[in-house]
Design a protein around this motif. Structure first.
Motif, mmCIF file in Angstrom:
data_model
loop_
_atom_site.group_PDB
_atom_site.id
_atom_site.type_symbol
_atom_site.label_atom_id
_atom_site.label_comp_id
_atom_site.label_asym_id
_atom_site.label_seq_id
_atom_site.Cartn_x
_atom_site.Cartn_y
_atom_site.Cartn_z
ATOM 1 N N HIS A 1 2.283 2.082 -3.401
ATOM 2 C CA HIS A 1 1.277 2.671 -4.285
ATOM 3 C C HIS A 1 0.970 4.109 -3.889
ATOM 4 C CE1 HIS A 1 0.701 -1.505 -5.539
ATOM 5 N NE2 HIS A 1 0.004 -1.046 -6.560
ATOM 6 N N ASN A 2 0.949 4.371 -2.587
ATOM 7 C CA ASN A 2 0.701 5.738 -2.120
ATOM 8 C C ASN A 2 1.754 6.706 -2.666
ATOM 9 O OD1 ASN A 2 -1.476 4.800 -0.693
ATOM 10 N ND2 ASN A 2 -0.562 5.090 1.331
ATOM 11 N N ARG B 1 -7.663 -3.285 -2.400
ATOM 12 C CA ARG B 1 -6.302 -3.772 -2.658
ATOM 13 C C ARG B 1 -6.295 -4.833 -3.761
ATOM 14 N NH1 ARG B 1 -4.188 -5.017 3.521
ATOM 15 N NH2 ARG B 1 -3.849 -2.858 4.240
ATOM 16 N N ALA C 1 0.831 -1.207 0.000
ATOM 17 C CA ALA C 1 0.000 0.000 0.000
ATOM 18 C C ALA C 1 0.866 1.258 0.000
ATOM 19 C CB ALA C 1 -0.935 -0.010 1.205
ATOM 20 N N TYR D 1 -3.775 3.805 -6.855
ATOM 21 C CA TYR D 1 -4.295 3.319 -5.575
ATOM 22 C C TYR D 1 -3.736 4.163 -4.442
ATOM 23 C CZ TYR D 1 -5.150 0.190 -1.600
ATOM 24 O OH TYR D 1 -5.553 -0.339 -0.398
ATOM 25 N N HIS D 2 -4.634 4.569 -3.526
ATOM 26 C CA HIS D 2 -4.174 5.273 -2.323
ATOM 27 C C HIS D 2 -4.908 4.731 -1.113
ATOM 28 C CE1 HIS D 2 -3.638 8.452 0.703
ATOM 29 N NE2 HIS D 2 -2.477 8.624 0.106
ATOM 30 N N GLU D 3 -4.160 4.416 -0.065
ATOM 31 C CA GLU D 3 -4.718 3.878 1.174
ATOM 32 C C GLU D 3 -4.316 4.765 2.348
ATOM 33 O OE1 GLU D 3 -4.120 -0.120 3.909
ATOM 34 O OE2 GLU D 3 -4.355 -0.354 1.733
ATOM 35 N N THR E 1 -6.894 1.780 5.830
ATOM 36 C CA THR E 1 -6.467 0.602 6.571
ATOM 37 C C THR E 1 -7.387 0.340 7.762
ATOM 38 O OG1 THR E 1 -4.202 1.217 5.992
ATOM 39 C CG2 THR E 1 -4.467 -0.518 7.639
#
Length: 688
Positions: A28-29, A631, A25, A646-648, A620
């Motif tokens: 990707h952030n 995800r 994650a 993708y952003h988490e 999360t």
């Protein structure tokens, strides 16, 4: 479509806090931040949105409890927030003085915890104690602690205070020395959905293990709860057993502890006030040789109902254009909030010997939403507040009483330049012929010229989407010459419960046909083109976005999918997913998986399809919709060579953000993404 029973190579991404998954994650952030959050344009928008969220010129909406008005407030100096209260007289001043009860920032620092405010239940009428809910990082699971509002201090468990560890709990006051509690009592005490299965009465000074069991539900239930109505002369104990998301059995608890079932449809909404029992129907009800329509509001004498009488007055009857949006009591009157083609009308209804007399309550502006709030019949008489706002009109808060004058309490300033921006309402014909409404917000000079457009949708759980002011979309999109569209697709409650129930389970496809029909209608009307059209939705609306990506990719130029449901083969096994089987169906039943499989986004990703660029976001700490959905979908799209970002957020819960700064970042991220994708700015493919 991929084989639903095939081994899922991305199951490891369902391990929420596994370091490998978190590293995935974070990587990707970094890509997303570099691409969309590094420009001066993004920085300026993020700053403006944060200034709006932090400003003291926004309305501090109060919750009235007798003479006190309570408010939870965040600003730049208090990003985690202040819980505070003031008197009505003080609140009416331009700059009211607030008594701060809890400073969440100071509490978090003192206890070295990432506390996020989860709410307060004030003991009435004394208002000397409160049950405070706090979560770590914004999760649904919360810690509950008793607070002394005179000493401004928590009451430790060792000193007899009520306290619950982190869980999806319910704690409700009975009196100062006893509460109803539902929580994780140990193995077998939660439902399959992760909510309390057992309701107990807990007395001060005793261990939780010794609390008296009032009711036990089944593991397959959604939740069980208990409560107490302390209206003087009408005190009632009650239990609710939600057998699924839309059906609940309600019992009165007799003095000897026995339970008395309220003999009403389980899908109806019931409430009572003094002598009156109100029942809002979600499906037709045939009783005593009479049939009452779905969406109707019925009233009857509560004691006569309990004795067996079934004589009802119809307080509200829906029609093809009008539905009941909400209702509530003042001391002597019932307030009705209705929607007429998704626009608000307000009425006051008075029970009398001649029946229920209905009169208009107040004029309401068009293309806006007006709500009645702060009804407190036991301590505030017939007083109430009104709040109203539209897409381009900032919120206004007014105070009034039935039969009295209305006065302005608060008015928010505008946070973007709305000059020349207008709101229009259109209707699109869905695949089955149903006319579906939607609102278009754009500058008048854009008429006749297709331009960049964002359409938003939800379409589920009878959630109505009505006009409301959004400074973020104004700053991030409308000011820049974009068009915003709010859709009222089926699945919501804009036209009453049947607008929702008609598209549950096997009819779910109609939700997606509604949204896609509006997308096509926007192009037909010359408002936009497919290349300039974006779509955004979260949670159930995130599922909607996943279906648009995999089933209707040709209609869109870009999609933002937030905290989504996407793997509908496993949704019921993850977190609160089991509670939504009544909405979508049970994928473990072959006959129900057959129709779910037709649209489930994760199972319908194709390598040979051409999809628009998509930004998928999640949190999360979301313990309602599992982050594994987002995800896994991202990983699968990447594997097949599609353009996906993708952003988490590592905290934030189902709302996606734990404080104003995170909210500003996420809003800015969405509008920067659409700006780059739909206005010719372009973006580097992260998979290239």
């Amino acid at each position: 479509m991929t084989e639903p029973n095939a081994t899922d190579p991305y199951l490891w991404l369902e391990q929420v806090t596994d370091e490998r998954a978190l590293d995935w994650a974070r990587a990707h952030n970094e890509v997303v931040v570099t691409q969309f959050a590094g420009s001066d344009r993004f920085g300026e928008l993020e700053r403006r949105i944060l200034d709006m969220l932090d400003t003291d010129t926004k309305i501090a909406y109060p919750a009235r409890r007798g003479r006190w008005l309570y408010n939870f407030w965040r600003d730049a100096e208090h990003p985690r927030g202040l819980w505070r209260r003031t008197s009505f007289e003080e609140y009416a001043k331009r700059s009211p003085r607030w008594d701060v009860l809890i400073d969440v920032d100071a509490l978090a620092e003192a206890e070295s915890e990432n506390w996020v405010w989860g709410g307060a239940a004030v003991l009435r009428p004394e208002q000397s104690r409160a049950l405070i809910s706090l979560s770590r990082g914004g999760a649904d699971a919360k810690v509950v602690r008793e607070f002394d509002m005179e000493r401004l201090a928590f009451i430790d468990k060792a000193d007899g205070g009520f306290e619950l560890p982190e869980a999806k709990s319910e704690l409700r006051w009975i009196d100062i020395d006893s509460v109803y509690v539902g929580t994780d009592f140990g193995p077998g005490s939660l439902t399959d959905s992760g909510y309390p299965r057992i309701a107990k009465r807990w007395r001060r000074g005793t261990e939780l293990d010794s609390a008296e069991t009032i009711f036990e539900g089944e593991p397959s239930d959604v939740a069980v709860s208990a409560g107490y109505d302390r209206t003087p002369g009408y005190e009632r104990h009650y239990v609710g057993r939600a057998t699924d998301f839309f059906n609940e059995e309600v019992y009165l608890v007799e003095e000897d502890g026995t339970l008395r079932l309220l003999d009403i449809p389980t899908d109806a909404s019931e409430s009572w006030y003094k002598d009156w029992l109100l029942i809002r129907l979600k499906s037709p009800w045939e009783i005593a040789d009479r049939t009452y329509p779905a969406g109707a509001l019925l009233a009857t004498d509560f004691e006569r109902f309990l004795s067996g009488e079934r004589d009802f007055d119809i307080v509200f009857t829906p029609d093809a254009h009008t539905s009941l949006h909400g209702y509530g009591w003042t001391e002597n009157h019932l307030m009705l909030i209705t929607l007429e083609d998704v626009q608000t009308k307000l009425y006051v209804v008075t029970p009398s010997a001649d029946g229920w007399l209905r009169e208009p309550l107040a004029d309401t502006p068009p293309m806006a939403t007006t709500s009645v709030m702060n009804l407190d019949p036991l301590e505030s008489g017939d007083e109430f507040m009104l709040t109203t706002s539209g897409f381009t009109n900032p919120a206004t808060l007014l105070s009034s009483a039935v039969g009295g004058e209305t006065r302005l309490l608060k008015q928010e300033p505008g946070f973007f330049d709305a000059s020349g921006i207008e709101t229009e309402q259109f209707f699109a014909r869905s695949d089955d012929g149903t006319m579906v409404p939607y609102f278009v917000i754009r500058h008048r000079d854009l008429r006749g010229t297709p331009g960049p457009t964002i359409m938003s949708g939800y379409g589920g759980f009878e959630v109505s989407r009505t006009p409301a002011y959004s400074g973020a979309s104004g700053m991030g999109w409308l000011e820049r010459g974009g068009t915003w569209v709010t859709t009222n697709i089926r699945g919501g409650g804009e036209y009453g419960p049947q607008w929702h129930t008609s598209v549950q389970k096997a009819n779910r496809h109609k939700v997606y046909e509604d949204f896609s029909s509006i997308a096509a209608d926007l192009v037909t009307r010359g408002i936009t083109t497919p290349e300039q059209l974006g779509a955004v939705g979260g949670s159930n609306g995130g599922l909607l976005m996943g279906v648009m990506l995999t089933r209707y990719p040709h209609l869109f130029g870009a999609i933002v999918c937030q905290v989504p449901l996407l793997d509908m083969k496993r949704y019921h096994l993850l977190l609160a997913g089991a509670s939504w089987v009544a909405e979508y169906g049970d994928p473990d039943k072959p006959e129900e998986w057959k129709y779910i499989a037709e649209y489930s986004p994760y199972q319908n990703v194709r390598g040979d399809a051409k999809y628009p660029p998509i930004l998928i976001t999640t949190s999360t700490r979301d313990d309602r919709v599992h982050p594994g959905h987002a995800r896994k979908m991202t990983a699968l799209l990447e594997e097949l060579g599609h353009t996906v970002w993708y952003h988490e957020n590592i905290e934030g819960g189902h709302g996606g953000a734990a404080d104003n700064k995170q909210s500003a970042f996420q809003a800015g991220l969405i509008y920067e993404f659409f700006t780059q994708q739909l206005t010719g700015g372009g973006a580097t493919d992260p998979t290239a």
